[in-house]
Design an enzyme around this catalytic site. Sequence first.
Site, PDB file in Angstrom:
ATOM      1  N   HIS A  53       2.074 -16.322   3.516  1.00 12.43           N
ATOM      2  CA  HIS A  53       0.846 -16.494   4.291  1.00 12.43           C
ATOM      3  C   HIS A  53      -0.265 -15.721   3.607  1.00 12.43           C
ATOM      4  CE1 HIS A  53      -1.915 -16.546   7.726  1.00 12.43           C
ATOM      5  NE2 HIS A  53      -1.212 -17.586   8.127  1.00 12.43           N
TER       6      HIS A  53
ATOM      7  N   GLU B 106       5.204 -22.039  10.578  1.00 15.45           N
ATOM      8  CA  GLU B 106       5.690 -23.408  10.403  1.00 15.45           C
ATOM      9  C   GLU B 106       7.211 -23.506  10.457  1.00 15.45           C
ATOM     10  OE1 GLU B 106       3.253 -25.100  10.853  1.00 15.45           O
ATOM     11  OE2 GLU B 106       2.003 -25.531   9.119  1.00 15.45           O
TER      12      GLU B 106
HETATM   13  N1  ACO Z   1       7.658 -19.867  -1.901  1.00 17.73           N
HETATM   14  C1  ACO Z   1       7.697 -19.374  -3.168  1.00 17.73           C
HETATM   15  N2  ACO Z   1       6.705 -18.653  -3.720  1.00 17.73           N
HETATM   16  C2  ACO Z   1       5.627 -18.410  -2.962  1.00 17.73           C
HETATM   17  C3  ACO Z   1       5.511 -18.883  -1.639  1.00 17.73           C
HETATM   18  C4  ACO Z   1       6.588 -19.634  -1.128  1.00 17.73           C
HETATM   19  N3  ACO Z   1       6.548 -20.123   0.119  1.00 17.73           N
HETATM   20  N4  ACO Z   1       4.316 -18.494  -1.124  1.00 17.73           N
HETATM   21  C5  ACO Z   1       3.686 -17.821  -2.096  1.00 17.73           C
HETATM   22  N5  ACO Z   1       4.480 -17.757  -3.205  1.00 17.73           N
HETATM   23  C6  ACO Z   1       4.154 -17.096  -4.444  1.00 17.73           C
HETATM   24  C7  ACO Z   1       3.206 -17.935  -5.292  1.00 17.73           C
HETATM   25  O1  ACO Z   1       3.898 -18.811  -6.145  1.00 17.73           O
HETATM   26  C8  ACO Z   1       2.450 -16.879  -6.040  1.00 17.73           C
HETATM   27  O2  ACO Z   1       3.238 -16.413  -7.113  1.00 17.73           O
HETATM   28  P1  ACO Z   1       2.564 -16.143  -8.560  1.00 17.73           P
HETATM   29  O3  ACO Z   1       1.524 -15.087  -8.303  1.00 17.73           O
HETATM   30  O4  ACO Z   1       3.713 -15.692  -9.412  1.00 17.73           O
HETATM   31  O5  ACO Z   1       1.971 -17.440  -8.976  1.00 17.73           O
HETATM   32  C9  ACO Z   1       2.356 -15.714  -5.054  1.00 17.73           C
HETATM   33  O6  ACO Z   1       3.442 -15.894  -4.151  1.00 17.73           O
HETATM   34  C10 ACO Z   1       1.062 -15.711  -4.259  1.00 17.73           C
HETATM   35  O7  ACO Z   1       0.819 -17.031  -3.793  1.00 17.73           O
HETATM   36  P2  ACO Z   1      -0.612 -17.556  -3.372  1.00 17.73           P
HETATM   37  O8  ACO Z   1      -0.600 -19.038  -3.380  1.00 17.73           O
HETATM   38  O9  ACO Z   1      -1.695 -16.854  -4.144  1.00 17.73           O
HETATM   39  O10 ACO Z   1      -0.726 -17.054  -1.901  1.00 17.73           O
HETATM   40  P3  ACO Z   1      -1.719 -17.620  -0.857  1.00 17.73           P
HETATM   41  O11 ACO Z   1      -2.050 -16.500   0.021  1.00 17.73           O
HETATM   42  O12 ACO Z   1      -2.853 -18.340  -1.442  1.00 17.73           O
HETATM   43  O13 ACO Z   1      -0.817 -18.740  -0.172  1.00 17.73           O
HETATM   44  C11 ACO Z   1       0.411 -20.034   1.291  1.00 17.73           C
HETATM   45  C12 ACO Z   1      -0.416 -18.762   1.140  1.00 17.73           C
HETATM   46  C13 ACO Z   1      -0.413 -21.228   0.837  1.00 17.73           C
HETATM   47  C14 ACO Z   1       0.770 -20.212   2.774  1.00 17.73           C
HETATM   48  C15 ACO Z   1       1.696 -19.936   0.438  1.00 17.73           C
HETATM   49  O14 ACO Z   1       2.449 -18.822   0.827  1.00 17.73           O
HETATM   50  C16 ACO Z   1       2.543 -21.213   0.497  1.00 17.73           C
HETATM   51  O15 ACO Z   1       2.294 -22.154  -0.264  1.00 17.73           O
HETATM   52  N6  ACO Z   1       3.588 -21.250   1.390  1.00 17.73           N
HETATM   53  C17 ACO Z   1       4.402 -22.456   1.547  1.00 17.73           C
HETATM   54  C18 ACO Z   1       3.678 -23.489   2.383  1.00 17.73           C
HETATM   55  C19 ACO Z   1       3.581 -23.098   3.859  1.00 17.73           C
HETATM   56  O16 ACO Z   1       4.520 -22.590   4.443  1.00 17.73           O
HETATM   57  N7  ACO Z   1       2.396 -23.387   4.445  1.00 17.73           N
HETATM   58  C20 ACO Z   1       2.105 -23.070   5.854  1.00 17.73           C
HETATM   59  C21 ACO Z   1       1.275 -21.844   5.956  1.00 17.73           C
HETATM   60  S1  ACO Z   1       1.038 -21.314   7.637  1.00 17.73           S
HETATM   61  C22 ACO Z   1      -0.388 -22.126   8.160  1.00 17.73           C
HETATM   62  O17 ACO Z   1      -1.311 -22.338   7.439  1.00 17.73           O
HETATM   63  C23 ACO Z   1      -0.425 -22.602   9.524  1.00 17.73           C
END
Ligand code: ACO
Length: 363
Positions: A247, A306
């Site tokens: 998140h 989620e």
């Molecule tokens: N699985 C694996 N790796 C992850 C995940 C995940 N679920 N979430 C983040 N990471 C990793 C990224 O790959 C990134 O790694 P890197 O720096 O080596 O490239 C690091 O963690 C940071 O990720 P960001 O995308 O910069 O984090 P951000 O805060 O932008 O993303 C997000 C948040 C989009 C929710 C992300 O965690 C994600 O894609 N999760 C999976 C999708 C999901 O569950 N979405 C629902 C969110 S809840 C809502 O909006 C209601």
Amino acid sequence: MMKSGLEDVIAAETKLSDVDGAAGRLIIRGVSLDDLVATSRFEDVAALLLDGLFDEHIDAASIRKQLGMARAALFAHVETADAALLALPPVDAVRALLARVADGEDFATAIRLMAAPAVFLPAVLRLQKGEAPIRPDASLSQSADILRMLTGRVPTAEQTAGLDAYLVTISDHGLNASTFASRVIASTHAGLTSSVLAAISALKGPLHGGAPGPVLDMLDGVGKPENARAWLSQALDHGERLMGFGHRIYRVRDPRADALKTALKPIFASGQADAGRIALAEAIEAAALALLKERKPDRPLDVNVEYYTALLLDALGFPRNSFTGVFAIGRTVGWIAHAREQTLDGRLIRPQSRYVGPLPNAA
Ligand code: ACO
């Protein structure tokens, strides 16, 4: 320095909700999420969020009555759903029908917008299966009527309480992408329908509200608890993200995940859904948290809203391609509250960009 994704940038002041990502705490208008879920139905949280934002006196009983009447009136729009509209994913079909609600900034428009997805989503889902849509029952609560219009049966008390808990839990959540979109549109005074249409468009992305369907795909893909670690490892090896984890704001467990886990237990405990699904979900959660800690030691990644949404909505009979649409039913009240707050208090939102492209040739 520009902050990519506007991370940590404060773009609005709000009295509506506060997300404390370090403590894992959500407050909605002064009430903690746990207290709110324990004591409220959808109509209660709608009254809480909208209070003072319109000229009308707002309470839960009047909202329930007005939502019932609006659902009944909006059913006429379902007849306009043609083959092209019904070929769309459910959330897109709901968005197309929502665009038929006349724009406005008054409370009557707000009521119509809260009632609209509650009517349109079950109707679209039935029409897509070749079944006749079910006419709303204005005497029921919003949650009970949604489930009745979805399945054709009067829901059990546990099912209605489960959907209420879901709609309350996701009603508002700070300045997330869809809420920001709603506020940007509101700042131009375009009207509440325009705000909600922009917000639903932002919500459908998999990085925002589009994740719970893929969460269920993941549960099915893993199949048995003992497969969890190997299956998830492989997904991460392929560069995939684990849906339902991570998140932007929470650095600890998303408090909404446990609110939903609590809400779904009575449905499973009373035999209205397969209890083995909870055990599978818990095994996947444990394996995912261990793997994410190993693979991303510098980035605290925990379960988000989620994850248990997927289990709850599946148990209530919603097909997985409709989960984002159910999210929209609950979040519309938050989008409207933010839009009104922006219109009443704010100026036109118009940030600056820094030009980094080529300059014209100096002749
Ligand atoms: N699985 C694996 N790796 C992850 C995940 C995940 N679920 N979430 C983040 N990471 C990793 C990224 O790959 C990134 O790694 P890197 O720096 O080596 O490239 C690091 O963690 C940071 O990720 P960001 O995308 O910069 O984090 P951000 O805060 O932008 O993303 C997000 C948040 C989009 C929710 C992300 O965690 C994600 O894609 N999760 C999976 C999708 C999901 O569950 N979405 C629902 C969110 S809840 C809502 O909006 C209601």
